[in-house]
Design a protein around this motif. Sequence first.
Motif, PDB file in Angstrom:
ATOM      1  N   ARG A   1       5.731  -8.672  -1.859  1.00  0.00           N
ATOM      2  CA  ARG A   1       6.220  -8.351  -0.531  1.00  0.00           C
ATOM      3  C   ARG A   1       6.443  -6.847  -0.377  1.00  0.00           C
ATOM      4  NH1 ARG A   1       9.106 -11.510   3.362  1.00  0.00           N
ATOM      5  NH2 ARG A   1      10.026 -10.119   4.886  1.00  0.00           N
TER       6      ARG A   1
ATOM      7  N   ARG B   1       4.229  -5.272   2.385  1.00  0.00           N
ATOM      8  CA  ARG B   1       4.950  -5.001   3.630  1.00  0.00           C
ATOM      9  C   ARG B   1       5.553  -3.607   3.693  1.00  0.00           C
ATOM     10  NH1 ARG B   1       7.220  -9.176   7.446  1.00  0.00           N
ATOM     11  NH2 ARG B   1       8.037  -7.171   8.061  1.00  0.00           N
ATOM     12  N   HIS B   2       5.832  -3.022   2.532  1.00  0.00           N
ATOM     13  CA  HIS B   2       6.514  -1.728   2.574  1.00  0.00           C
ATOM     14  C   HIS B   2       5.636  -0.574   2.120  1.00  0.00           C
ATOM     15  CE1 HIS B   2      10.470  -3.393   3.541  1.00  0.00           C
ATOM     16  NE2 HIS B   2      10.114  -4.400   2.784  1.00  0.00           N
TER      17      HIS B   2
ATOM     18  N   PRO C   1       1.594  -0.332   4.106  1.00  0.00           N
ATOM     19  CA  PRO C   1       1.611   0.179   5.484  1.00  0.00           C
ATOM     20  C   PRO C   1       1.959   1.658   5.553  1.00  0.00           C
ATOM     21  CG  PRO C   1       2.770  -1.907   5.367  1.00  0.00           C
ATOM     22  CD  PRO C   1       2.466  -1.511   3.950  1.00  0.00           C
TER      23      PRO C   1
END
Lengths: 393, 330
Positions: free
Chosen positions: A298, A302-303, A306
């Motif tokens: 994750r 997600r971090h 991006p």
Amino acid sequence: MSNSKVNMDSIPEDMWEKIDNKEKESDLISRPSLTYFQDAWRRLRRNIMSMIGLVIIIILILTAIFGPFFSKYNFSDQSLKMASLPPRLELFKIDNENYIYLANGLKIYSSTSNGEIINLLNPIKQDFQKKIKVYKLNGKEIVLDFSDKPFKLLNENGNEYPFYKKVWNKNHLLGTDDLGRDLLIRIIYGARISLLIAFVATLVNFFIGVLYGGISGYAGGRVDNIMMRIVDIISTVPLMLYVILLMVVLKPGLKPIIIALGSVFWVRMARIVRGQILSLKEQEFVMAARTIGATNLRILVRHLLPNAMGPIIVSMTMMIPTAIFTEAFLSFIGLGVPAPLASWGTLCNNALGGYRSYPYQLFLPSLAICITMLAFNFLGDGLRDALDPKLRK
Amino acid sequence: MNKDKDAIIKVRNLKKYFPVKKGFLKRKVQYVKAVDDISFDIKKGETFGLVGESGCGKTTTGRTIIRLYDVTDGDVIFDGTNISNMKEKDLSSFRKRVQMIFQDPFASLNSRMTVGDIVGEPLDIHKLASGKERQERIYYLLKTVGLSKEHASRYPHEFSGGQRQRIGIARALAVDPDFIICDEPISALDVSIQAQVVNMLEDLQKELGLTYLFIAHDLSMVRHISDRIAVMYLGKIVEVAKSEELYKNPTHPYTKALLSAIPIPDPDVTHKRESVTLEGEVPSPINPPKGCTFRTRCKYAFETCKNKEPSMKNLGGDHTVACHLLDNKK
């Protein structure tokens, strides 16, 4: 703390004053909310060169996809009679309705006044000692005297036919190649193949590079060390040697080129992504994600990724022209797609034999390569500025 | 003492060493002793201040307690459970109860996520709420920290430093924690905003019954918010006391020096008071001085300080100090 409360009560009531609602709204933000990419697009739009590049790329892609539907020729249609006709024709006037075009190789075509080739004329008489050829068109005799340059076109009385004018080739806008295939449609098909190879290779690079670089950077330590040494080894293998060997194993065609480009180019992408991840993972927002219990996957997806997207997109845009050029180069040295398929590189290669007589056959596909590469480079340049405002002056 | 009974977190002999790697094979040749054998308890509902100069290991202590770093040695016992050696996947319930507020409000928020997603991420990870409930919870949290629900769809770069720190606090509150580690939450903010944020933290503590570990290098702010304060120097705690006691009666020479560095907005007082300035640099934590780590900069240092490491001595009333001078006095 308690003191202040006592004081507040002791202030007489008439000294209090109501504040208006404006104070409440001081925290409101009036600027429209822009996402990262909306903001980048806003900046990109101001860059004229990259917008020109973007427009060219869009036109190029649309032409490559839809162009062949509007052409009456197919990329493999041969017509030996019509071989090597240039885009510009020099017409000679026979009479008001009949014009002729004298091509290289002592061929004479009958034509209309606006440049529509009707047919190749066959000589009725040839005399190689006098160096003349005699043709007949619409009852009139045309004598081609090739004893001395410039060649002369004479009528039966020995007078020269007058030069009419230069017109565009109406049958084949960009002329034909040495087998009489329409050059325009071949360049459009070449665009298809060149762009396809470039995009697929870049996409493959993107996935491998981001995955490999992401894992390497995020894992860090010994894993990172080993993975990066592998990258170093791969990047030292000369691309040409690698591609040639791959061509030997696989049959020439689209597949080996894509495999070759895809399996070598990702090295740079992996390095870029790894560097980004390495610097990003020490930032506090990643720690924050860990304290709330986010899994490694994750955090990466997600971090970290991006936030690394800017440099990734820029290097992808820059990778496309490199892939196009490499593909053209490979095709040019004969490792490209097999005939009758055409990529820009093979078109250049085909034209090489007759480039003194038919320079347009070499010039036009080269021009296509140049324009495409320039367009992608301009766009990449603008994207770099737009996606990373810190780099701007 | 009934201290152990209501302690929410007990830190025992905590050590965190960072290896210094050298050479191609990355052999570990030396260790940076960032946190070297510290112990303390934090009681339920109190604010425990942790002060010290830059590089003394305050932040490392906080990050080790919340298991952002692996513990080198020692125990961290949270609510009766030793979490110092737990695997990450077993820490889920711990992560729900202990949260952290970070120092830099510009680096601690993911700039590609909306404020709503940042605050809502803990809810997604721990599956605490979804759909409309999640939305309501995010709005509620934003309201708690003094932001409005219109802010949920915006991106962090649109906010000021103080507002961003509030977003960070809202994220920490999302899982409804018991214990929050505040890692210099105000040092990056303007003074006027500092007071706002500190007051808000105090209000939240009262409302939600939170326990804080408040890390800072600014003693005046720590005094304002903390019940008890620990002073750290070079990876070790040198003095722990109730906050009033520490300010009235600083015992360790290092604490004295720190306190005398607080500016007082009164020229007369400043003129009169005895100023204790520290000389020299902080020794390297790779190779700290033998004996008392502070002896190289301490003007009272004597022979014993070189040889023996001072142990924590209780002066009564929860006031403990590690200094050889105390033995001398007696």
